[in-house]
Design an enzyme around this catalytic site. Sequence first.
Site, PDB file in Angstrom:
ATOM      1  N   THR A  87     -26.674  16.956 -14.215  1.00 35.53           N
ATOM      2  CA  THR A  87     -25.527  15.797 -13.831  1.00 35.53           C
ATOM      3  C   THR A  87     -25.363  15.790 -12.268  1.00 35.53           C
ATOM      4  O   THR A  87     -25.236  16.982 -12.063  1.00 35.53           O
ATOM      5  CB  THR A  87     -24.404  16.774 -14.483  1.00 35.53           C
ATOM      6  OG1 THR A  87     -24.699  16.794 -16.242  1.00 35.53           O
ATOM      7  CG2 THR A  87     -23.360  15.595 -14.707  1.00 35.53           C
ATOM      8  N   LYS A 162     -23.053   8.711 -17.718  1.00 34.37           N
ATOM      9  CA  LYS A 162     -22.383  10.013 -18.009  1.00 34.37           C
ATOM     10  C   LYS A 162     -21.396  10.722 -17.875  1.00 34.37           C
ATOM     11  O   LYS A 162     -20.070  11.349 -18.788  1.00 34.37           O
ATOM     12  CB  LYS A 162     -23.276  11.350 -17.699  1.00 34.37           C
ATOM     13  CG  LYS A 162     -22.741  12.597 -17.646  1.00 34.37           C
ATOM     14  CD  LYS A 162     -23.402  14.082 -18.948  1.00 34.37           C
ATOM     15  CE  LYS A 162     -22.878  15.108 -18.176  1.00 34.37           C
ATOM     16  NZ  LYS A 162     -23.048  16.079 -19.619  1.00 34.37           N
ATOM     17  N   LYS A 237     -16.207  19.774 -11.886  1.00 33.11           N
ATOM     18  CA  LYS A 237     -17.579  19.468 -11.612  1.00 33.11           C
ATOM     19  C   LYS A 237     -17.781  17.796 -12.010  1.00 33.11           C
ATOM     20  O   LYS A 237     -17.445  16.802 -11.119  1.00 33.11           O
ATOM     21  CB  LYS A 237     -19.227  19.454 -11.917  1.00 33.11           C
ATOM     22  CG  LYS A 237     -19.884  19.171 -11.372  1.00 33.11           C
ATOM     23  CD  LYS A 237     -21.805  19.509 -12.042  1.00 33.11           C
ATOM     24  CE  LYS A 237     -22.392  19.070 -11.905  1.00 33.11           C
ATOM     25  NZ  LYS A 237     -23.741  19.307 -11.843  1.00 33.11           N
TER      26      LYS A 237
END
Length: 291
Positions: A87, A162, A237
């Site tokens: 990611t 995402k 994050k």
Amino acid sequence: MKIGFIGLGNMGAPMAANLAADGHEVLGFDTAGTTAVGVTSVAQIEEAVRGADAVITMLPNGEILRAVAAQITQHMKAGAALIDCSTVDVESARSVAQDADKKGLLFVDAPVSGGIGGAAAGTLTFMAGGSPEAFAAAAPLFEVMGQKAVHCGDAGAGQAAKICNNMILGVTMIATCEAFALADKLGLDRQKMFDVVSTSSGYSWTMNAYCPAPGVGPQSPADNDYTPGFAAELMLKDLGLSQQAAEAADADTPMGARALELYRSFVQDENGQGMDFSAMLPRFEKRGRGD
Ligand code: NAD
């Protein structure tokens, strides 16, 4: 296929092991010297990628991805596929895609959802960005490591999907937790709260499938002292990446921005590090309006 796998951490190691178990020849490299079942560990990153049909990266962030990609793309054979499952920020994904393209390589950004459990069970969901040709090259590997792969668009589209999904997830988790804490203060039984909301318009994945209240709803990290699951710092994050993208794209995301602030305080100042992201509930439970 001959596959190079870079980054054998919590997620990468079981993913690489599943590819090896499926009969692929997998060469793995990790700076921490970690290994994976069935995977041949190599000492130099070049050894993992030279002659490989596909190289998969599963790394902590975009900066490391860019550095690793700069190192490996020069050693990969023309026409091979570079598949990044980390990611990372959308810009890093697009920059690596451009570089790969210049070197005659196929590139797919393919972040995952499903966590460590999904990586071990081979049931991840891949959100992929790249050319149709690149996606087609990666698809058979997605099938081994996961149960679903969605081709979202051009390079960067996987990362975009995402971080949008996880922005909704973070905001919804906070809303669910603060509502439970309010219900407590109003004297409403948590089970009754669940029974109503999970079948009413307030339902959500966080309420119905991952309920943050211990002993209520299906089994979740709340029933295991908030052991992750999906750690609060990983949510932090992802919320940071979504705000970074929102700034770059001039998108107004006030709820995402607030969720980022709350998870930042939780992780950095309120002992949230190492807790599941649903541990926002005990955080709200202890607080009043002035806190
Ligand atoms: P991790 O920290 O366990 O693994 C990352 C690995 O990369 C480490 O083993 C590290 O030594 C290695 N590494 C770092 N720099 C390297 C380099 N230059 N060359 C080779 N190896 C290097 O992290 P993880 O939990 O496996 O997560 C990996 C990625 O997947 C992250 O981007 C994360 O956001 C994403 N992700 C994680 C989860 C989860 O539940 N853990 C879920 C979805 C997505």
